[in-house]
Design a protein around this motif. Structure first.
Motif, PDB file in Angstrom:
ATOM      1  N   THR B  45       0.911  -1.071   0.186  1.00  0.00           N
ATOM      2  CA  THR B  45       0.101  -0.049   0.106  1.00  0.00           C
ATOM      3  C   THR B  45       0.875   1.298   0.057  1.00  0.00           C
ATOM      4  O   THR B  45       1.948   1.084   0.349  1.00  0.00           O
ATOM      5  N   LEU B  46       0.191   2.427  -0.469  1.00  0.00           N
ATOM      6  CA  LEU B  46       0.972   3.750  -0.512  1.00  0.00           C
ATOM      7  C   LEU B  46       1.376   4.115   0.944  1.00  0.00           C
ATOM      8  O   LEU B  46       2.373   4.514   1.336  1.00  0.00           O
ATOM      9  N   ASP B  47       0.453   3.524   2.010  1.00  0.00           N
ATOM     10  CA  ASP B  47       0.933   3.930   3.309  1.00  0.00           C
ATOM     11  C   ASP B  47       2.034   3.335   3.717  1.00  0.00           C
ATOM     12  O   ASP B  47       2.996   3.844   4.390  1.00  0.00           O
ATOM     13  N   ALA B  48       2.211   2.064   3.150  1.00  0.00           N
ATOM     14  CA  ALA B  48       3.458   1.303   3.650  1.00  0.00           C
ATOM     15  C   ALA B  48       4.897   1.827   2.921  1.00  0.00           C
ATOM     16  O   ALA B  48       5.670   2.037   3.634  1.00  0.00           O
ATOM     17  N   ILE B  49       4.542   2.191   1.694  1.00  0.00           N
ATOM     18  CA  ILE B  49       5.676   2.906   1.166  1.00  0.00           C
ATOM     19  C   ILE B  49       6.056   4.121   1.808  1.00  0.00           C
ATOM     20  O   ILE B  49       7.277   4.504   1.956  1.00  0.00           O
ATOM     21  N   ALA B  50       4.997   4.907   2.030  1.00  0.00           N
ATOM     22  CA  ALA B  50       5.309   6.375   2.776  1.00  0.00           C
ATOM     23  C   ALA B  50       6.073   6.161   3.941  1.00  0.00           C
ATOM     24  O   ALA B  50       7.103   6.766   4.410  1.00  0.00           O
ATOM     25  N   ALA B  51       5.635   5.205   4.822  1.00  0.00           N
ATOM     26  CA  ALA B  51       6.191   4.972   6.151  1.00  0.00           C
ATOM     27  C   ALA B  51       7.752   4.606   5.916  1.00  0.00           C
ATOM     28  O   ALA B  51       8.610   5.120   6.485  1.00  0.00           O
ATOM     29  N   GLY B  54       9.905   7.331   5.261  1.00  0.00           N
ATOM     30  CA  GLY B  54       9.939   8.374   6.099  1.00  0.00           C
ATOM     31  C   GLY B  54       9.129   9.697   5.910  1.00  0.00           C
ATOM     32  O   GLY B  54       9.491  10.719   6.088  1.00  0.00           O
ATOM     33  N   ILE B  55       8.203   9.569   5.086  1.00  0.00           N
ATOM     34  CA  ILE B  55       7.167  10.689   4.585  1.00  0.00           C
ATOM     35  C   ILE B  55       5.741  10.316   4.685  1.00  0.00           C
ATOM     36  O   ILE B  55       5.370   9.253   4.984  1.00  0.00           O
ATOM     37  N   SER B  56       5.069  11.393   4.956  1.00  0.00           N
ATOM     38  CA  SER B  56       3.491  11.032   4.809  1.00  0.00           C
ATOM     39  C   SER B  56       3.021  10.587   3.427  1.00  0.00           C
ATOM     40  O   SER B  56       3.509  10.797   2.362  1.00  0.00           O
ATOM     41  N   ARG B  57       1.662   9.914   3.558  1.00  0.00           N
ATOM     42  CA  ARG B  57       1.029   9.604   2.422  1.00  0.00           C
ATOM     43  C   ARG B  57       0.730  10.498   1.613  1.00  0.00           C
ATOM     44  O   ARG B  57       1.063  10.440   0.448  1.00  0.00           O
ATOM     45  N   ARG B  58       0.343  11.720   1.954  1.00  0.00           N
ATOM     46  CA  ARG B  58       0.086  12.933   0.977  1.00  0.00           C
ATOM     47  C   ARG B  58       1.398  13.397   0.283  1.00  0.00           C
ATOM     48  O   ARG B  58       1.188  13.692  -0.856  1.00  0.00           O
ATOM     49  N   THR B  59       2.366  13.248   0.922  1.00  0.00           N
ATOM     50  CA  THR B  59       3.450  13.832   0.382  1.00  0.00           C
ATOM     51  C   THR B  59       4.040  12.832  -0.646  1.00  0.00           C
ATOM     52  O   THR B  59       4.656  13.564  -1.840  1.00  0.00           O
ATOM     53  N   PHE B  60       3.712  11.844  -0.732  1.00  0.00           N
ATOM     54  CA  PHE B  60       4.061  10.849  -1.768  1.00  0.00           C
ATOM     55  C   PHE B  60       3.624  11.375  -3.292  1.00  0.00           C
ATOM     56  O   PHE B  60       4.565  11.355  -3.837  1.00  0.00           O
ATOM     57  N   PHE B  61       2.546  11.885  -3.054  1.00  0.00           N
ATOM     58  CA  PHE B  61       1.991  12.418  -4.297  1.00  0.00           C
ATOM     59  C   PHE B  61       2.361  13.803  -5.027  1.00  0.00           C
ATOM     60  O   PHE B  61       2.161  14.281  -5.933  1.00  0.00           O
ATOM     61  N   SER B  62       3.521  14.303  -4.138  1.00  0.00           N
ATOM     62  CA  SER B  62       4.343  15.480  -4.550  1.00  0.00           C
ATOM     63  C   SER B  62       5.444  14.816  -5.319  1.00  0.00           C
ATOM     64  O   SER B  62       6.225  15.653  -6.012  1.00  0.00           O
ATOM     65  N   TYR B  63       5.691  13.667  -5.057  1.00  0.00           N
ATOM     66  CA  TYR B  63       7.022  13.105  -5.891  1.00  0.00           C
ATOM     67  C   TYR B  63       6.365  12.249  -7.095  1.00  0.00           C
ATOM     68  O   TYR B  63       7.294  12.090  -8.018  1.00  0.00           O
ATOM     69  N   PHE B  64       5.422  11.421  -6.992  1.00  0.00           N
ATOM     70  CA  PHE B  64       4.908  10.629  -8.001  1.00  0.00           C
ATOM     71  C   PHE B  64       3.282  10.941  -8.333  1.00  0.00           C
ATOM     72  O   PHE B  64       2.725  11.020  -7.177  1.00  0.00           O
ATOM     73  N   LYS B  65       3.166  11.005  -9.473  1.00  0.00           N
ATOM     74  CA  LYS B  65       1.573  11.195  -9.628  1.00  0.00           C
ATOM     75  C   LYS B  65       0.737  10.085  -9.111  1.00  0.00           C
ATOM     76  O   LYS B  65      -0.471  10.143  -9.186  1.00  0.00           O
ATOM     77  N   SER B  66       1.273   8.818  -9.247  1.00  0.00           N
ATOM     78  CA  SER B  66       0.334   7.806  -8.995  1.00  0.00           C
ATOM     79  C   SER B  66       1.678   6.547  -8.678  1.00  0.00           C
ATOM     80  O   SER B  66       2.859   6.635  -8.705  1.00  0.00           O
ATOM     81  N   LYS B  67       0.828   5.541  -8.120  1.00  0.00           N
ATOM     82  CA  LYS B  67       1.561   4.393  -7.694  1.00  0.00           C
ATOM     83  C   LYS B  67       2.510   3.670  -8.752  1.00  0.00           C
ATOM     84  O   LYS B  67       3.494   3.202  -8.694  1.00  0.00           O
ATOM     85  N   ASP B  68       1.720   3.652  -9.754  1.00  0.00           N
ATOM     86  CA  ASP B  68       2.273   3.157 -11.132  1.00  0.00           C
ATOM     87  C   ASP B  68       3.647   3.758 -11.555  1.00  0.00           C
ATOM     88  O   ASP B  68       4.546   3.182 -11.954  1.00  0.00           O
ATOM     89  N   ASP B  69       3.671   5.034 -11.143  1.00  0.00           N
ATOM     90  CA  ASP B  69       4.581   5.871 -11.822  1.00  0.00           C
ATOM     91  C   ASP B  69       5.958   5.206 -11.158  1.00  0.00           C
ATOM     92  O   ASP B  69       7.169   5.645 -11.480  1.00  0.00           O
ATOM     93  N   ILE B  70       5.972   4.824 -10.047  1.00  0.00           N
ATOM     94  CA  ILE B  70       7.231   4.566  -9.367  1.00  0.00           C
ATOM     95  C   ILE B  70       8.011   3.445 -10.214  1.00  0.00           C
ATOM     96  O   ILE B  70       9.324   3.787 -10.211  1.00  0.00           O
ATOM     97  N   ILE B  71       7.325   2.705 -10.769  1.00  0.00           N
ATOM     98  CA  ILE B  71       8.093   1.605 -11.708  1.00  0.00           C
ATOM     99  C   ILE B  71       8.780   2.078 -12.679  1.00  0.00           C
ATOM    100  O   ILE B  71       9.805   1.890 -13.126  1.00  0.00           O
ATOM    101  N   LEU B  72       8.364   3.422 -13.394  1.00  0.00           N
ATOM    102  CA  LEU B  72       8.715   4.171 -14.618  1.00  0.00           C
ATOM    103  C   LEU B  72       9.857   5.021 -14.348  1.00  0.00           C
ATOM    104  O   LEU B  72      10.670   5.287 -15.103  1.00  0.00           O
TER     105      LEU B  72
END
Lengths: 203, 203
Positions: B45-51, B54-72
């Motif tokens: 989950t994005l919660d797991a990734i964010a944790a 060391g960032i908040s779940r909300r902040t994740f979306f300021s680095y990647f626009k979706s979960k998929d994007d991480i792979i790319l």
DNA sequence: AATAATATTGCACTTAGTGCAAATAAACAA
DNA sequence: TTGTTTATTTGCACTAAGTGCAATATTATT
């Protein structure tokens, strides 16, 4: 043991259940497409679709496994016809020519407005665009399988894989070019023929 | 008015902000990939990734626009190099040969384990698979643009579009064949060369 | 140090999609 | 018709991705 109602085995005489199911599925697709065109894909919720189709939100998922799937409804029949046509061709002609002829024949039977409408819809949503691409990949696989049925020499499999790839690719490029032209005069079939011609030219 | 710190204009001397941002993005990608490999893509989950990052779940979306994007993440650099190589080639050679040579050269530089790992990951999720296909479509477009830069005759544009389509397609088919082989002996570059050869054979 | 600009966070919200168990409707046998 | 089996529909509670907004914290600038 107990007698099968009237006709035996084959064509199990569609009962009320099957009929209603088919009708409901059809209704969902129609209603959803209408909503998509007026409110946009992302602007249409499953709640709205379910309400308009007269079913519950939960029931929707027993007819389509996702929102995306609605768009693909009916398209399978088209590619099935293309494959069926291809399977009828003789192994004497070149595979690429056979595919081209079958595609050109099929593409001429489409109505223009429908194609543009569905295509524009697909361009409007990221997830639909992605879905469209995977559909091309699936079609490529189906086409490859069909080609192997007709041209059965194992040593040609690698070449047939390329034929399938190139054919679906040519169709994709041709449709993109056709869609992008301003004024929509030339028929899609011409774009398709030109695309296959371009292949020979540069290769 | 007011001096630019030390070096002028170009290369704006990455400040703390830029550096932290780059590092955080990198950390998210690494951490996420690790979790994907252990728990699966859908199981992470994005919660797991964010944790884990060391960032908040909300902040994740300021680095990647979706979960998929991480792979790319990071893959863009690869295709940029390929395009850069291509832009250096002479317009005298045939476009398709030029692309093939550049691709073969590039593909040899990949490490096998990485490729397999990322590829298996992509096969494990519907949405990732769809994403992979759209990526191929994007690469095709980039390649076409680059080809137009090198071979500038307008009358060849249609042919160059086909070259781009066919090249990305050949790469795709080659990589699929390479991945599916049992035992992984032959290098990917051989599959790529064979794919381009098959093109000439059947066309 | 004061101020402006940018990054991070929490919170409430929407939407797609799933699991489960109860209610409903169709198919079938007597 | 009636009862029984089987498939379908539905509601409810839940998970997880993704967005908007306003408050807070951090970095840059003068």
């Amino acid at each position: 043991m107990t007698g099968i109602p009237s006709r035996a085995g084959i064509a199990p005489a569609e009962g009320l259940r099957e009929r209603k199911r088919r009708e409901t599925r059809q209704r969902i697709a129609e209603v959803a497409l209408r909503l998509f065109l007026t409110d946009g894909y992302d602007g249409t919720t499953l709640d709205a679709i379910a309400a308009a189709a007269g079913i519950s939100r939960r029931t929707f998922f027993s007819y389509f496994k996702s929102k995306d799937d609605i768009i693909l409804f009916g398209l399978d029949a088209d590619s099935a016809m293309l494959i069926a046509d291809l399977l009828k061709t003789s192994p004497d002609v070149a595979p690429l020519d056979a595919v081209r002829d079958v595609m050109v024949k099929r593409i001429a039977s489409y109505t223009t407005e429908q194609m543009i409408a569905v295509d524009n819809l697909m361009m409007s949503s990221e997830s639909l665009l992605a879905r469209k691409q995977t559909r091309y990949a699936e079609q490529e696989q189906l086409l490859f399988n069909a080609l192997c049925e007709v041209w059965r020499q194992p040593e040609r499999r690698a070449a047939l894989r390329m034929v399938a790839m190139v054919s679906i690719g040519a169709m994709r490029v041709a449709l993109a070019g056709w869609r992008e032209q301003t004024g929509q005069r030339k028929p899609a079939a011409k774009f398709l023929r030109d695309a296959f011609d371009s292949l020979r030219t540069e290769l």
